[in-house]
Design a protein around this motif. Structure first.
Motif, PDB file in Angstrom:
ATOM      1  N   ASN A  97       0.893  -1.243  -0.096  1.00 17.01           N
ATOM      2  CA  ASN A  97       0.047   0.007   0.160  1.00 17.01           C
ATOM      3  C   ASN A  97       0.805   1.255  -0.114  1.00 17.01           C
ATOM      4  O   ASN A  97       0.301   2.418  -0.467  1.00 17.01           O
ATOM      5  CB  ASN A  97      -1.031   0.046   1.211  1.00 17.01           C
ATOM      6  N   THR A  98       2.066   1.299   0.516  1.00 15.60           N
ATOM      7  CA  THR A  98       2.970   2.322   0.399  1.00 15.60           C
ATOM      8  C   THR A  98       3.336   2.637  -0.772  1.00 15.60           C
ATOM      9  O   THR A  98       3.319   3.831  -1.337  1.00 15.60           O
ATOM     10  CB  THR A  98       4.415   2.052   1.071  1.00 15.60           C
ATOM     11  N   LEU A 153       6.457   6.801   2.320  1.00 21.66           N
ATOM     12  CA  LEU A 153       7.732   6.237   2.581  1.00 21.66           C
ATOM     13  C   LEU A 153       8.336   6.808   3.884  1.00 21.66           C
ATOM     14  O   LEU A 153       8.686   5.718   4.760  1.00 21.66           O
ATOM     15  CB  LEU A 153       8.645   6.777   1.621  1.00 21.66           C
ATOM     16  N   ASP A 154       8.064   7.738   4.371  1.00 20.29           N
ATOM     17  CA  ASP A 154       8.375   8.340   5.930  1.00 20.29           C
ATOM     18  C   ASP A 154       7.732   7.484   6.846  1.00 20.29           C
ATOM     19  O   ASP A 154       7.986   7.146   7.944  1.00 20.29           O
ATOM     20  CB  ASP A 154       8.033   9.891   6.022  1.00 20.29           C
ATOM     21  N   ALA A 213       9.237   4.611   9.450  1.00 21.32           N
ATOM     22  CA  ALA A 213       9.163   4.881  10.932  1.00 21.32           C
ATOM     23  C   ALA A 213       8.207   3.634  11.648  1.00 21.32           C
ATOM     24  O   ALA A 213       8.141   3.706  12.832  1.00 21.32           O
ATOM     25  CB  ALA A 213       8.107   6.033  11.181  1.00 21.32           C
ATOM     26  N   SER A 214       7.908   2.730  10.792  1.00 26.14           N
ATOM     27  CA  SER A 214       7.212   1.489  11.276  1.00 26.14           C
ATOM     28  C   SER A 214       8.069   0.375  11.709  1.00 26.14           C
ATOM     29  O   SER A 214       9.255   0.245  11.374  1.00 26.14           O
ATOM     30  CB  SER A 214       6.200   1.272  10.426  1.00 26.14           C
ATOM     31  N   LYS A 252      10.123  -1.132   8.717  1.00 20.92           N
ATOM     32  CA  LYS A 252      11.098  -0.357   8.079  1.00 20.92           C
ATOM     33  C   LYS A 252      12.174  -1.233   7.233  1.00 20.92           C
ATOM     34  O   LYS A 252      12.500  -0.998   6.157  1.00 20.92           O
ATOM     35  CB  LYS A 252      12.098   0.429   8.848  1.00 20.92           C
ATOM     36  N   SER A 253      12.748  -2.423   7.840  1.00 20.49           N
ATOM     37  CA  SER A 253      13.612  -3.546   7.347  1.00 20.49           C
ATOM     38  C   SER A 253      12.962  -4.206   5.906  1.00 20.49           C
ATOM     39  O   SER A 253      13.915  -5.086   5.236  1.00 20.49           O
ATOM     40  CB  SER A 253      14.133  -4.362   8.141  1.00 20.49           C
ATOM     41  N   SER A 254      11.607  -4.122   5.576  1.00 21.55           N
ATOM     42  CA  SER A 254      11.196  -4.809   4.368  1.00 21.55           C
ATOM     43  C   SER A 254      11.704  -4.216   2.954  1.00 21.55           C
ATOM     44  O   SER A 254      11.411  -4.903   2.045  1.00 21.55           O
ATOM     45  CB  SER A 254       9.781  -4.879   4.372  1.00 21.55           C
ATOM     46  N   VAL A 255      12.245  -3.107   3.168  1.00 20.74           N
ATOM     47  CA  VAL A 255      12.721  -2.220   1.616  1.00 20.74           C
ATOM     48  C   VAL A 255      14.108  -2.056   1.869  1.00 20.74           C
ATOM     49  O   VAL A 255      14.719  -1.860   2.804  1.00 20.74           O
ATOM     50  CB  VAL A 255      11.661  -1.215   1.442  1.00 20.74           C
TER      51      VAL A 255
END
Length: 448
Positions: A332-333, A396-397, A401-402, A405-408
């Motif tokens: 969704n991002t 993306l921000d 911050a979630s 974060k390490s998923s991309v």
């Protein structure tokens, strides 16, 4: 299903009479089911700007546009169960300040009974002589009817429901709107490649389709570079920048029926961004081929999410699996809108969430509650197919911050952000024989 092509080659003018007869049949069924004998559909009224004497650009209401290819205020269409032709009441008054309204071409006018009226009071007096219950569809209750007779929900729901299945005339109007838009898209691309600003790109588009900005079915979206990440970028920059990418979302309307087309272009045809556009273009055509009568738009949207996630994986942006990206809503991002919407005399046309003519809604998807289309696709319906992939700073921000974060791959994100994003949008007709007519691709192919 890609069945053999069966397409009506007649022009909108040639098909208008059949369109009127089909609409009359549908609307008489609606009147009978809703216990109304007669119906008036108003074109709408001019709106004056606050503390000014200038009017906003006028646009007829969509229920009027479905019948009459005119764009004037204070026109009224009268429908009942007796007359073979709908009656079109047009206001005739002396006006030295403005050009006289264009007359309806005879090829259209012959299918309507056109009656001039001098004042609303005289028209009210004339129509009040007719017997039976009267309903009104209009922004304002000009006829001072009972509130229950003004825009009655049972009539609006039934009209919206029947609008899902388009007539051959409506298909022909879409083809003509697309025929006008396709060369304008190419002219806008040429302007971009020559270093034009966003405003100059939009101007090139308008010039090529011979339209004024006020005649557009929706405001032109022309995002260069990072602005391509703004889904509805209307604040067009008038200063040229070093070009990287262009996202152009623009249509044309013909007889009030809109085309809705998006193309994305890379300034450097040898760049990795150009390669990403080509990947999106292929997956978009694959998604078009998956559409069809009875198909569930929500299921097709999920399929498009997996396709976009696969593209992110292919370009080393995702560090997790495609399945995880979809299940955990990471997708969704990068793809925050739906795949499709119904298209007609509204750009986002009515009826695509209705389960029946009584107004019951299809169950809303818990996972995708904001999709515009949820009812199964029906024959003769017009849909857009518009997957997208974007690098939107705010989203993306939020992801950074979630906990995800390490998923991309953030180094890759930095590289891709300068391009803004990609959207590719075609308009398709779902024919009764199963053929999927891609009106947009046909129009562009005809220019080659």
């Amino acid at each position: 299903m890609l069945a053999p092509l069966v397409q009506n080659s007649q022009t909108p003018e040639q098909l208008y009479g059949d369109h009127i007869q089909q609409k009359l049949s549908r609307f008489r069924t609606i009147l009978q089911a809703t216990n109304f004998d007669r119906l008036i559909i108003g074109s709408g009224s001019e709106k004056i700007q606050f503390q000014d004497d200038m009017a906003y650009p006028f646009k007829t209401n969509p229920y009027f546009r479905e019948w009459v290819p005119l764009n004037y205020a204070n026109y009224f269409l009268f429908i009942d169960a007796e007359n073979e032709k709908p009656k079109l009441y047009i206001q005739c008054k002396q006006d030295i300040w403005h050009s006289a309204p264009q007359k309806l071409a005879e090829t259209y006018a012959q299918h309507l009974e056109i009656i001039e009226y001098s004042s609303l009071e005289a028209l009210i007096k004339q129509l009040s002589k007719s017997a039976g219950s009267l309903g009104l569809i209009n922004e304002t209750n000009d006829f001072d009817l009972d509130a229950k007779a003004c825009n009655p929900p049972q009539i609006l729901n039934a009209i919206d429901f029947q609008r899902r299945s388009k007539t051959a005339y409506e298909h022909a109007c879409l083809r003509e709107a697309t025929r006008l838009a396709a060369p304008a898209h190419l002219a806008a691309k040429d302007a971009f490649m020559a270093g034009a600003s966003e405003l100059e790109v939009a101007s090139a588009y308008l010039k090529a389709c011979y339209c004024a900005e006020s005649e557009m079915p929706y405001a032109i979206i022309a995002g260069i570079n990072e602005n391509a990440a703004v889904l509805h970028h209307h604040q067009l920059n008038n200063q040229p920048v070093e070009p990287q990418s262009l996202l152009l979302d623009a249509g044309v309307q013909f007889n009030h029926y809109a085309s809705d087309i998006t193309r994305t272009h890379a300034y450097d045809s040898g760049s990795d961004f150009s390669s990403m556009i080509n990947t999106l273009d292929r997956l978009q055509q694959d998604l078009v081929s998956e559409a069809g009568i009875g198909k569930n738009p929500a299921a097709l949207h999920v399929q498009s999410q997996y396709a976009i996630a696969s593209t992110l994986k292919q370009f080393n942006i995702l560090k997790i699996s495609v399945e995880e990206a979809v299940e955990n809503k990471i997708i969704n991002t990068f793809y925050p809108h739906g795949l499709s919407h119904h298209l007609g005399c509204n750009v986002h046309d009515k009826g695509s969430r209705l389960a029946n003519a009584q107004g019951d809604q299809m169950p809303v998807s818990e996972k995708y509650p904001h999709l515009r289309a949820s009812a199964p696709m029906v024959e003769n319906q017009i849909h857009t197919v518009e997957p997208g992939l974007y690098f939107i700073p705010a989203l993306l921000d939020k992801l950074e911050a979630s906990k995800n974060k390490s998923s991309v791959n953030w180094d890759q994100i930095v590289h891709w952000k300068k391009y803004g994003g990609i959207r590719i949008e075609d308009n398709i007709i779902l024919h009764a024989n199963g053929h999927i007519e891609n009106v947009t691709r046909d129009a562009f192919n005809s220019l080659n």
